[in-house]
Write a protein that holds these residues in place. Structure first.
Motif, short mmCIF file in Angstrom:
data_model
loop_
_atom_site.label_atom_id
_atom_site.label_comp_id
_atom_site.label_asym_id
_atom_site.label_seq_id
_atom_site.Cartn_x
_atom_site.Cartn_y
_atom_site.Cartn_z
N TYR A 151 -11.47 4.36 -4.75
CA TYR A 151 -10.91 6.62 -5.40
C TYR A 151 -10.82 6.40 -5.88
O TYR A 151 -11.24 5.56 -7.45
N ASP A 152 -11.74 7.79 -5.78
CA ASP A 152 -11.50 8.77 -6.75
C ASP A 152 -10.45 9.42 -7.02
O ASP A 152 -10.56 9.53 -8.83
N TYR A 153 -10.40 10.50 -6.33
CA TYR A 153 -9.07 12.21 -6.89
C TYR A 153 -9.04 11.93 -5.20
O TYR A 153 -9.50 11.43 -4.31
N SER A 154 -7.35 12.76 -4.95
CA SER A 154 -7.14 12.10 -4.52
C SER A 154 -7.56 13.56 -3.51
O SER A 154 -6.38 13.48 -2.22
N ARG A 155 -8.71 14.36 -3.46
CA ARG A 155 -8.34 15.66 -2.76
C ARG A 155 -9.62 14.73 -1.87
O ARG A 155 -9.47 14.84 -0.56
N LEU A 156 -10.06 13.82 -2.10
CA LEU A 156 -11.16 12.94 -1.40
C LEU A 156 -10.75 12.25 -0.30
O LEU A 156 -10.91 12.16 0.38
N GLN A 157 -9.46 11.46 -1.01
CA GLN A 157 -9.07 10.33 -0.71
C GLN A 157 -8.04 9.84 -1.08
O GLN A 157 -8.40 10.07 -2.57
N ASN A 158 -6.53 8.99 -0.82
CA ASN A 158 -5.84 8.49 -1.17
C ASN A 158 -5.29 7.63 -0.17
O ASN A 158 -5.34 7.87 0.68
N PRO A 159 -5.19 6.76 -0.96
CA PRO A 159 -4.35 5.33 -0.33
C PRO A 159 -3.48 5.19 1.20
O PRO A 159 -3.43 4.42 1.62
N THR A 160 -1.66 6.07 0.28
CA THR A 160 -1.01 7.05 1.21
C THR A 160 -1.73 7.64 2.95
O THR A 160 -1.53 7.39 3.69
N ARG A 161 -3.01 8.48 2.52
CA ARG A 161 -3.10 9.28 3.27
C ARG A 161 -3.83 8.32 4.22
O ARG A 161 -3.91 8.73 5.34
N GLU A 162 -5.02 7.51 3.03
CA GLU A 162 -5.77 6.70 4.35
C GLU A 162 -4.80 6.04 4.74
O GLU A 162 -4.99 5.90 6.52
#
Length: 383
Positions: free
Chosen positions: A47-58
């Motif tokens: 994970y880098d940045y929540s616009r790219l990916q976020n564990p909860t959204r994933e």
């Protein structure tokens, strides 16, 4: 999810991961962080940045993909953000065939935004297969269906439409918001892309916005993911968690909502001021047989015509339990006036042709006691 979990209700409750593996948390954590630490050069957590990916959204994306029998899901900030992201895969000069009766916001984005980018659209009654065939052009790239449609509850035969798309190398896109994956799985029926306004039934509590695209083709996933990351329409972690929580009770809510809707639809048929009831669960509904074959339920959306605009005004003023508000799919019953709300941006002549008149109301049935809901409607319909 464990391979021995085959039933929808269990998948909805436990989600993709069943629990968070690092801590054992049953309620998947809200990773409310915009950015993530790297341990060193080329050494990170994934994970880098929540616009790219976020564990909860994933976790949410994997759960929705699981429920729709799709390979991957992308979560957006709203249903319209999902539709907008999807439409950006098409190029100027390309042609789409679209259900003529559809949500006014979807019509608006086709007509007032993407038309300016050269996307050509033909609206037709997609419940009639010959209409679709006649609408095909050399530059046609996709067919976009709502089924049931909003607000007239038309039912398209997804399998038959998919035969056309496969024969002509087109994409088939299906908005599954009204039915949800609990009752209908368009990918299983031949669709290539499924769209949801997760704000509605998936969330189920009228407390957050979200949208989803579910696909099986890896190339399409990569294209959509690139667009989403570049434009920044990714669903935030807290909203992702709210939708995850809502999904846990999806089957229970829908079963109760549908049970209520069937009783209310039959009640409305007995009322003198009600001239026609549009509910796919009524055997006389035009699309009843098709829906019975391609879905396991009928949903909880009802539209109905009354005898006059004065009756419309009286109902909207006098309902007490049912709330006069836009949106749908929540635990609270909501009544909406499509002519000036959901379909306000649709030209009068288009609405008139479709049957979205000033005597049409749309009811999203909630989980309240059905006798209270019927009593509320009876009082509002009384002289």
């Amino acid at each position: 999810m464990k391979s021995d979990c085959r039933n929808f209700e269990t998948k909805a409750v436990h989600g993709s991961s069943n629990f968070e593996t690092r801590t054992g948390a049953i309620s998947y954590p809200i990773y409310q962080s915009a950015t993530f630490r790297h341990e060193g050069l080329n050494h990170g957590t994934g994970y880098d940045y929540s616009r790219l990916q976020n564990p909860t959204r994933e976790e949410l994306e994997k759960t929705v993909a699981l429920l729709e029998n799709g390979k991957e899901c992308l979560a957006y900030t709203s249903g319209m953000a999902a539709i907008s992201g999807l439409l950006t895969i098409f190029k100027s000069g390309e042609h789409l065939i679209v259900s003529d009766d559809l949500y006014g916001g979807t019509y608006r984005i086709f007509e007032q935004i993407y038309k300016d980018y050269g996307i050509e659209v033909t609206y037709t009654d997609t419940t009639i297969i010959e209409n679709i065939k006649k609408s095909l052009k050399a530059n046609t790239k996709a067919i976009y269906l709502e089924t049931p449609t909003n607000p007239l509850m038309k039912i398209a035969d997804i399998k038959k439409v998919s035969e056309i798309t496969k024969k002509n190398n087109l994409l088939l896109m299906v908005d599954n918001t009204f039915m949800t994956p609990y009752y209908q799985k368009p990918l299983n029926l031949g669709a290539d892309i499924v769209i949801h306004s997760g704000t509605k039934f998936l969330g189920g509590h009228n407390d957050t916005l979200s949208g989803f695209i579910i696909v099986n083709d890896e190339d399409l996933v990569q294209k959509l993911r690139f667009i989403q990351v570049s434009t920044g329409a990714s669903l935030p972690p807290f909203d992702s968690w709210l939708i995850l929580r809502g999904i846990k009770t999806l089957s229970v809510r829908l079963d109760k909502q549908q049970e209520n809707a069937i009783k209310i639809a039959n009640f409305l048929k007995t009322q003198n001021k009600v001239k026609k009831v549009l509910y796919p669960g009524l055997k006389e509904h035009t699309g009843y047989e098709i829906l019975t074959n391609q879905a396991t339920g009928f949903g909880s959306m009802i539209s109905f015509y009354v005898d006059s605009k004065a009756t419309v005004e009286k109902i909207l003023k006098e309902v007490k339990i049912i709330i006069f508000a836009e949106s749908l799919g929540g635990v609270e019953s909501l009544i909406t006036y499509p002519d000036t709300q959901t379909h306000a941006d649709m030209p009068h002549e288009v609405k008139a042709k479709l049957g979205v008149t000033d005597k049409l109301l749309r009811l999203s049935v909630g989980i309240e006691n059905v006798d209270d809901l019927i009593s509320d409607l009876k009082n509002a319909l009384s002289d």
